[in-house]
Structure formats: structure tokens, C-alpha cells
Design an enzyme around this catalytic site. Sequence first.
Site, PDB file in Angstrom:
ATOM      1  N   HIS A   1      -0.589   0.561  -2.238  1.00  0.00           N
ATOM      2  CA  HIS A   1       0.901   0.352  -2.876  1.00  0.00           C
ATOM      3  C   HIS A   1       1.244   0.025  -4.261  1.00  0.00           C
ATOM      4  O   HIS A   1       1.869   0.371  -5.102  1.00  0.00           O
ATOM      5  CB  HIS A   1       1.469  -0.861  -2.013  1.00  0.00           C
ATOM      6  CG  HIS A   1       2.082  -0.453  -0.720  1.00  0.00           C
ATOM      7  ND1 HIS A   1       2.957   0.363  -0.553  1.00  0.00           N
ATOM      8  CD2 HIS A   1       1.628  -1.156   0.576  1.00  0.00           C
ATOM      9  CE1 HIS A   1       3.356   0.517   0.597  1.00  0.00           C
ATOM     10  NE2 HIS A   1       2.521  -0.484   1.366  1.00  0.00           N
TER      11      HIS A   1
ATOM     12  N   GLY B   1       0.719  -7.476   5.881  1.00  0.00           N
ATOM     13  CA  GLY B   1       0.497  -7.328   4.503  1.00  0.00           C
ATOM     14  C   GLY B   1       1.756  -6.961   3.931  1.00  0.00           C
ATOM     15  O   GLY B   1       2.623  -6.200   4.336  1.00  0.00           O
TER      16      GLY B   1
ATOM     17  N   CYS C   1       3.473   0.642   8.227  1.00  0.00           N
ATOM     18  CA  CYS C   1       3.870  -0.062   7.109  1.00  0.00           C
ATOM     19  C   CYS C   1       5.346  -0.418   7.160  1.00  0.00           C
ATOM     20  O   CYS C   1       6.207   0.315   7.696  1.00  0.00           O
ATOM     21  CB  CYS C   1       3.634   1.202   5.938  1.00  0.00           C
ATOM     22  SG  CYS C   1       4.202   0.419   4.171  1.00  0.00           S
ATOM     23  N   LEU C   2       5.574  -1.739   6.455  1.00  0.00           N
ATOM     24  CA  LEU C   2       7.042  -2.119   6.845  1.00  0.00           C
ATOM     25  C   LEU C   2       7.884  -1.314   6.162  1.00  0.00           C
ATOM     26  O   LEU C   2       9.024  -1.043   6.430  1.00  0.00           O
ATOM     27  CB  LEU C   2       7.055  -3.618   6.169  1.00  0.00           C
ATOM     28  CG  LEU C   2       6.219  -4.669   6.888  1.00  0.00           C
ATOM     29  CD1 LEU C   2       6.578  -5.921   6.296  1.00  0.00           C
ATOM     30  CD2 LEU C   2       6.632  -4.813   8.412  1.00  0.00           C
TER      31      LEU C   2
ATOM     32  N   HIS D   1      -5.110  -0.524   2.324  1.00  0.00           N
ATOM     33  CA  HIS D   1      -3.714  -0.004   2.364  1.00  0.00           C
ATOM     34  C   HIS D   1      -2.689  -0.668   1.274  1.00  0.00           C
ATOM     35  O   HIS D   1      -1.958  -0.304   0.666  1.00  0.00           O
ATOM     36  CB  HIS D   1      -3.217  -0.254   3.870  1.00  0.00           C
ATOM     37  CG  HIS D   1      -1.752  -0.237   4.133  1.00  0.00           C
ATOM     38  ND1 HIS D   1      -1.280   0.637   5.154  1.00  0.00           N
ATOM     39  CD2 HIS D   1      -0.705  -0.577   3.558  1.00  0.00           C
ATOM     40  CE1 HIS D   1       0.170   0.900   5.120  1.00  0.00           C
ATOM     41  NE2 HIS D   1       0.361  -0.124   4.299  1.00  0.00           N
ATOM     42  N   GLU D   2      -3.070  -2.011   1.208  1.00  0.00           N
ATOM     43  CA  GLU D   2      -2.110  -2.866   0.173  1.00  0.00           C
ATOM     44  C   GLU D   2      -2.317  -2.533  -1.280  1.00  0.00           C
ATOM     45  O   GLU D   2      -1.364  -2.429  -2.139  1.00  0.00           O
ATOM     46  CB  GLU D   2      -2.162  -4.401   0.365  1.00  0.00           C
ATOM     47  CG  GLU D   2      -1.901  -5.049   1.852  1.00  0.00           C
ATOM     48  CD  GLU D   2      -0.444  -4.379   2.429  1.00  0.00           C
ATOM     49  OE1 GLU D   2       0.549  -4.414   1.428  1.00  0.00           O
ATOM     50  OE2 GLU D   2      -0.167  -4.004   3.560  1.00  0.00           O
TER      51      GLU D   2
ATOM     52  N   GLN E   1       6.910  -3.437  -2.725  1.00  0.00           N
ATOM     53  CA  GLN E   1       7.902  -3.676  -1.350  1.00  0.00           C
ATOM     54  C   GLN E   1       8.774  -4.236  -1.138  1.00  0.00           C
ATOM     55  O   GLN E   1       9.909  -4.329  -0.538  1.00  0.00           O
ATOM     56  CB  GLN E   1       7.063  -3.737  -0.070  1.00  0.00           C
ATOM     57  CG  GLN E   1       5.948  -2.693   0.222  1.00  0.00           C
ATOM     58  CD  GLN E   1       5.167  -2.942   1.430  1.00  0.00           C
ATOM     59  OE1 GLN E   1       4.159  -3.837   1.390  1.00  0.00           O
ATOM     60  NE2 GLN E   1       5.515  -2.333   2.524  1.00  0.00           N
TER      61      GLN E   1
HETATM   62 NI    NI Z   1       2.255  -0.811   3.625  1.00  0.00          NI
END
Ligand code: NI
Length: 183
Positions: free
Chosen positions: A144, A45, A98-99, A140-141, A50
Site C-alpha cells: 500500500h 491491517g 482488503c478494506l 500486503h500492507e 487507506q
Molecule cells: Ni489492503
Amino acid sequence: MIYPVVIYGHPVLRKKAVEIDPETFEPEPLISDMFETMYRASGVGLAAPQIGKSIRLYVIDASPLAEDHPEMQDFKRVFINPEIVEHGENMISIEEGCLSVPNIHEDVKRYESLTMRYLNEHFEEKEEQFEGFKAIVVQHEYDHLDGIMFTDKVAPLRKRLLRAKLAAISKGKVKTDYKIITA
Ligand code: NI
């Protein structure tokens, strides 16, 4: 084009992202670039903040997890201006990563099921119910877009243990095999 991924500590990850105006928004090549960026970093995701864009958009492709989680087989979606319409009462927790927070994995409590309304990449309005692991990924996304990181939601004791690691990441002390932007 592959974007560098913005890392924990950068202020753009803490902003409330703005709604997208379908009249003026150009979905391509941005959406393809977001998928490409996510695949390059082996993520499932990626939210627009991000990559430094504070707009209400995220992409998901969890099909690489299908071997262990068959329900993820075709779970590839684009979410524009998503809203949570309703959610169940039950909470579940799964270890998340998470990236933007490299090398940290923690359990986070989230709703086990929810219904979301969103526009897809063709600006078609969708209403879809998600359960279990899928529900976790979309929440989660979604977070953000409101400036919330998964590490905000870990249990207080774990959070205390994480503090030093997060401080180091914020200072740019982090190693990844994908390009990043630190604060
Ligand atoms: Ni994330």
C-alpha cells in the site's frame, strides 16, 4: 476518531507514500485512530494511504485470526518507514482481501519469509523476520505504501474476471458496513 476508508479507484491509493520524519511526526492520536478505524471495519491491517494519508505507516492486529492461526495471537504492530531487508525465494499464496477493495477475495503469490526493518510506535528501530501468514500480511500492507493493490498481483486470468467488479467499485458502486470515501 474513526476515519472513512478510501476505496479502490481513489488516486491516493496509487501514490508512493512519503517517508515519515520522526523529528516532526506526531504519532498520536493518528495511530490509535488507525487501530480504531481498522477494528470498526473488522480488518487486520490498515495502511495510512487507506485513510487518505500518503505517509509510510501501517498498523496490523491479526490477533482476531488466532483461533484458526495460533501464530497470530500477539501479532499487533505499528510499522513506520518499513524496509524489506531480505526475503526468501519461496512463494506462497493465501486468499487475501482488503478494506479498500470490499467483497473481493483472491489468491496472491508472495514471499514465504522476509526480514523487515522498521520503527515502532516509540520510534525504536526493529528488525524482525516474518514467515507464512504473518509475512503475507506485512507484504500486503507494505505494498500500500508503494501504491500497489493486492488485485494487481492476482493471476492474469483471474484479473480479467475481476475487471468489471473493480470498475464498478471505482465508480462507487460498493456496499460496506463501514464509512468509505470513493473516487
Ligand atoms: Ni489492503
